[in-house]
Design an enzyme around this catalytic site. Structure first.
Site, PDB file in Angstrom:
ATOM      1  N   TRP A 176      -2.336 -11.803  -1.857  1.00 32.03           N
ATOM      2  CA  TRP A 176      -3.093 -12.895  -1.366  1.00 32.03           C
ATOM      3  C   TRP A 176      -4.169 -12.531  -0.498  1.00 32.03           C
ATOM      4  CZ3 TRP A 176      -2.912 -11.050   3.411  1.00 32.03           C
ATOM      5  CH2 TRP A 176      -1.828 -10.200   3.859  1.00 32.03           C
ATOM      6  N   LYS A 200       0.834 -14.765 -12.241  1.00 28.06           N
ATOM      7  CA  LYS A 200       1.598 -15.181 -10.777  1.00 28.06           C
ATOM      8  C   LYS A 200       0.780 -14.680  -9.775  1.00 28.06           C
ATOM      9  CE  LYS A 200       4.593 -14.122  -7.941  1.00 28.06           C
ATOM     10  NZ  LYS A 200       3.926 -15.006  -6.866  1.00 28.06           N
ATOM     11  N   GLY A 233       7.766 -14.686  -4.976  1.00 27.95           N
ATOM     12  CA  GLY A 233       7.924 -13.339  -5.614  1.00 27.95           C
ATOM     13  C   GLY A 233       9.407 -13.399  -6.309  1.00 27.95           C
ATOM     14  N   GLY A 258       5.918  -2.941  -5.485  1.00 26.43           N
ATOM     15  CA  GLY A 258       5.628  -2.022  -6.763  1.00 26.43           C
ATOM     16  C   GLY A 258       7.060  -1.058  -7.082  1.00 26.43           C
ATOM     17  N   GLU A 275      -1.321  -1.152  -8.326  1.00 29.11           N
ATOM     18  CA  GLU A 275      -2.661  -0.737  -7.097  1.00 29.11           C
ATOM     19  C   GLU A 275      -1.928  -1.328  -5.928  1.00 29.11           C
ATOM     20  OE1 GLU A 275      -5.140  -1.754  -4.365  1.00 29.11           O
ATOM     21  OE2 GLU A 275      -6.283  -2.672  -5.837  1.00 29.11           O
ATOM     22  N   CYS A 309      -7.079  -3.536   0.821  1.00 33.42           N
ATOM     23  CA  CYS A 309      -6.455  -2.279   0.555  1.00 33.42           C
ATOM     24  C   CYS A 309      -7.098  -1.009   0.836  1.00 33.42           C
ATOM     25  CB  CYS A 309      -5.862  -2.246  -1.025  1.00 33.42           C
ATOM     26  SG  CYS A 309      -5.105  -3.792  -1.722  1.00 33.42           S
ATOM     27  N   GLU A 405       0.892   0.909   6.533  1.00 35.53           N
ATOM     28  CA  GLU A 405      -0.297   0.094   6.307  1.00 35.53           C
ATOM     29  C   GLU A 405      -0.064  -1.083   7.218  1.00 35.53           C
ATOM     30  OE1 GLU A 405      -0.764  -1.762   2.397  1.00 35.53           O
ATOM     31  OE2 GLU A 405      -2.673  -1.366   2.583  1.00 35.53           O
TER      32      GLU A 405
HETATM   33  P1  ADP Z   1       3.356  -9.084   0.736  1.00 35.24           P
HETATM   34  O1  ADP Z   1       4.827  -8.351   1.067  1.00 35.24           O
HETATM   35  O2  ADP Z   1       2.373  -8.525   1.359  1.00 35.24           O
HETATM   36  O3  ADP Z   1       3.424 -10.559   0.522  1.00 35.24           O
HETATM   37  P2  ADP Z   1       4.006  -8.246  -2.137  1.00 35.24           P
HETATM   38  O4  ADP Z   1       3.629  -7.005  -2.770  1.00 35.24           O
HETATM   39  O5  ADP Z   1       5.546  -8.392  -1.824  1.00 35.24           O
HETATM   40  O6  ADP Z   1       3.287  -8.356  -0.694  1.00 35.24           O
HETATM   41  O7  ADP Z   1       3.314  -9.542  -2.821  1.00 35.24           O
HETATM   42  C1  ADP Z   1       2.490  -9.345  -3.702  1.00 35.24           C
HETATM   43  C2  ADP Z   1       2.812 -10.179  -4.933  1.00 35.24           C
HETATM   44  O8  ADP Z   1       3.984  -9.775  -5.603  1.00 35.24           O
HETATM   45  C3  ADP Z   1       2.809 -11.482  -4.718  1.00 35.24           C
HETATM   46  O9  ADP Z   1       2.439 -12.134  -5.804  1.00 35.24           O
HETATM   47  C4  ADP Z   1       4.604 -11.674  -4.584  1.00 35.24           C
HETATM   48  O10 ADP Z   1       5.047 -13.222  -5.021  1.00 35.24           O
HETATM   49  C5  ADP Z   1       4.741 -10.788  -5.790  1.00 35.24           C
HETATM   50  N1  ADP Z   1       6.319 -10.327  -5.654  1.00 35.24           N
HETATM   51  C6  ADP Z   1       7.095 -10.024  -4.463  1.00 35.24           C
HETATM   52  N2  ADP Z   1       8.280  -9.744  -4.560  1.00 35.24           N
HETATM   53  C7  ADP Z   1       8.172  -9.761  -5.954  1.00 35.24           C
HETATM   54  C8  ADP Z   1       9.441  -8.961  -7.066  1.00 35.24           C
HETATM   55  N3  ADP Z   1      10.574  -8.646  -6.575  1.00 35.24           N
HETATM   56  N4  ADP Z   1       8.880  -9.174  -8.498  1.00 35.24           N
HETATM   57  C9  ADP Z   1       7.905  -9.525  -8.649  1.00 35.24           C
HETATM   58  N5  ADP Z   1       6.819  -9.748  -7.997  1.00 35.24           N
HETATM   59  C10 ADP Z   1       7.098  -9.966  -6.697  1.00 35.24           C
END
Ligand code: ADP
Length: 511
Positions: A176, A200, A233, A258, A275, A309, A405
């Site tokens: 985001w 997504k 997510g 990740g 990343e 980042c 972070e």
């Molecule tokens: P934050 O915790 O800062 O929101 P995330 O790494 O969880 O950062 O989110 C980055 C992206 O990953 C968003 O598009 C989020 O919806 C997606 N995301 C979060 N959880 C999952 C998951 N388990 N599998 C795939 N994508 C995910």
């Protein structure tokens, strides 16, 4: 980062009004929409969520909440579209991708307003992001017909050559902080390499990706080649990253997510480009131009309210110039004016309530850990997820605020005595995305740059990477490289073709 992006012009204000209306349109027109196979379709289960303007905490649009069934549909559309797109002449693929770049550039003002409203960043920063997005399409468009293989000299009895082929369906999950810019960073190389995409966007900031999908179609991208599924997510993100019929994953986001994605990808042996975060040090030596260093570091930590980042989260400064540098940084931090992104202030709000709470908790943690809060540290008394530019000094290298972070406008300053100590502090974290060194000594600059454990090192500057330069992390900051020609490696696999010219039965395996 684009210097020009900092200018505010009348055109921008006009753009704001036009696109403001457009946001209202988006609210009505896109309420039902997932972008799948070239059309807007409602989510199978019919659920929606609101995306919020972080400056007002008010909803600005309703967006479809995709479930696994929607992801199945999008992946199937991308699969069906793959062969024809792969077999489209490279020059035509390049032409179409270049046209996307032109449309993004033409509609930069409007896209910037959408981004600023949804994400919170100052309008000029959003505009700079969108110019960068246009540039990704332009840059990679030129590569479409230059993805050459090699000819391998194996002797007179055989012709041997390599071809570089697309993987197939590229799943892209974006965060985001730079939603529109990162859409382009992943989609442009994926397309020129001949892949199709299901993307997504983050649930906090879905709007610019929806608009960019429309522009892809307008540019001539065939149906099914670019699909956007909005949602959370879980279930949308995890349904996409664990889908059995995707061929490669590009993810930008947090380390824990990740790691989850990488584990899921192991089941189907799907390659991942990750990343992830950073805890990036700016190492300042006594011979550095301190005013220039302060200027770079200020920009490096407070741009996009620190939600970058590659932000300079840490300053590691020689004790002899510590106080002078900190005074300069405080003066700059205290001069920031905060406001809604659309007013193009120095700094906008944090992107979401969750992020606001996370940053607030880290600031409290920093105080408990014994760091000295020298400026900022609170939320101004106003609506929205605003947080003051904040600086901690006396940050012990073994504390959590020195390691984790924060992803907010919070700078951690630590001092050092020797170059060896500076390197130990700089490298003493699990992350390794970017690092900076500030010094007038060219020999030291080279020496330290080689020793820093990071995918990108800046010398007497920050945000030195461009669309053309490879970007990615050492250690837990990621796998693979985005940007530059190297990013194409994430979207192409090599096939070696050996053709017999001999009657001879030839060699045995292993020879
Ligand atoms: P934050 O915790 O800062 O929101 P995330 O790494 O969880 O950062 O989110 C980055 C992206 O990953 C968003 O598009 C989020 O919806 C997606 N995301 C979060 N959880 C999952 C998951 N388990 N599998 C795939 N994508 C995910």
């Amino acid at each position: 980062m684009d210097e020009d992006g900092a200018q505010t012009t009348d055109t921008q204000t006009d753009g704001a009004q036009t696109a403001d209306t457009r946001i209202v349109d988006t609210e009505i027109a896109d309420t039902n929409g997932l972008y799948i196979d070239g059309e807007w379709v409602p989510p199978v289960k019919g659920s929606h969520f609101e995306t919020v303007d972080p400056a007002t905490e008010e909803p600005i649009a309703e967006v479809a909440a995709a479930t696994a069934e929607d992801v199945d549909r999008a992946v199937a559309a991308a699969r069906d579209a793959f062969e024809a797109w792969r077999d489209t002449d490279p020059e035509e693929r390049g032409r179409i991708v270049n046209r996307i770049g032109e449309l993004v550039r033409d509609q930069c003002e409007e896209l910037a307003v959408v981004e600023s409203s949804d994400q919170g960043k100052p309008l000029s920063q959003a505009k700079s992001d969108m110019q960068g997005a246009a540039r990704y399409f332009e840059y990679y468009a030129g590569a479409a017909d230059k993805l050459e293989g090699t000819s391998v000299p194996v002797g007179a009895g055989q012709v041997d050559f390599t071809v570089r082929e697309p993987y197939g369906v590229s799943a892209q999950i974006t965060p985001w902080n730079f939603p529109g810019n990162l859409f382009a960073r992943g989609v442009a190389p994926a397309l020129v390499a001949g892949n199709t995409v299901v993307l997504k966007p983050a649930e906090q900031t879905p709007l610019s990706s929806l608009r960019l999908a429309e522009l892809c179609a307008e540019a001539g991208v065939p149906d099914g080649v670019v699909n956007v599924v909005t949602g959370f997510g879980d279930p949308a993100g995890s349904a996409l990253s664990s889908h059995a019929d995707i061929d490669t994953i590009t993810f930008t986001g947090s380390v824990p997510t990740g790691q989850t994605i990488m584990k899921q990808a192991a089941d189907t042996v799907t390659p991942v480009t990750l990343e992830l975060g950073g805890k990036n040090p700016a190492v300042v030596f006594p011979d550095a131009d301190l005013e220039a260093a302060a200027q770079w570091i200020d920009r490096a930590i407070f741009t996009n309210a620190g939600q970058v980042c590659s932000a300079a989260d840490r300053v590691v400064v020689h004790e002899s110039v510590h106080d002078e540098l900190v005074d300069r940084l405080i003066a700059r931090a205290d001069a920031y004016e905060l406001g809604p992104g659309l007013d193009d202030p120095d700094m906008g709000p944090l992107a979401s309530r969750d992020q606001f709470e996370k940053v607030s908790q880290y600031v409290e943690l920093g105080k408990r850990e014994g760091a000295t809060l020298v400026t900022g540290g609170s939320a101004p008394d106003r609506q929205g997820y605003f947080f003051e530019p904040t600086i901690f000094t006396d940050v012990a290298p073994d504390t959590r605020i020195a390691h984790e972070e924060i992803f907010g406008p919070v700078l951690a300053v630590t001092s050092f005595e020797t170059e060896q100590e500076a390197l130990e502090i700089a490298n003493g974290v699990e992350y390794g995305l970017v690092s900076g060194v500030f010094t007038a000594d060219v020999t030291r600059a080279h020496r330290v740059a080689r020793e820093l454990e990071a995918g990108n090192v800046y010398v007497n500057m920050w945000f030195g990477d461009t669309n053309q330069t490879p970007f990615g992390g050492y250690k837990q900051s990621g796998i693979g490289r985005e940007k530059g020609m190297e990013a194409l490696d994430s979207y192409l696999q090599t096939k070696n073709i050996a053709i017999n010219l001999d009657d001879d039965a030839g060699s045995l395996p292993g020879a």
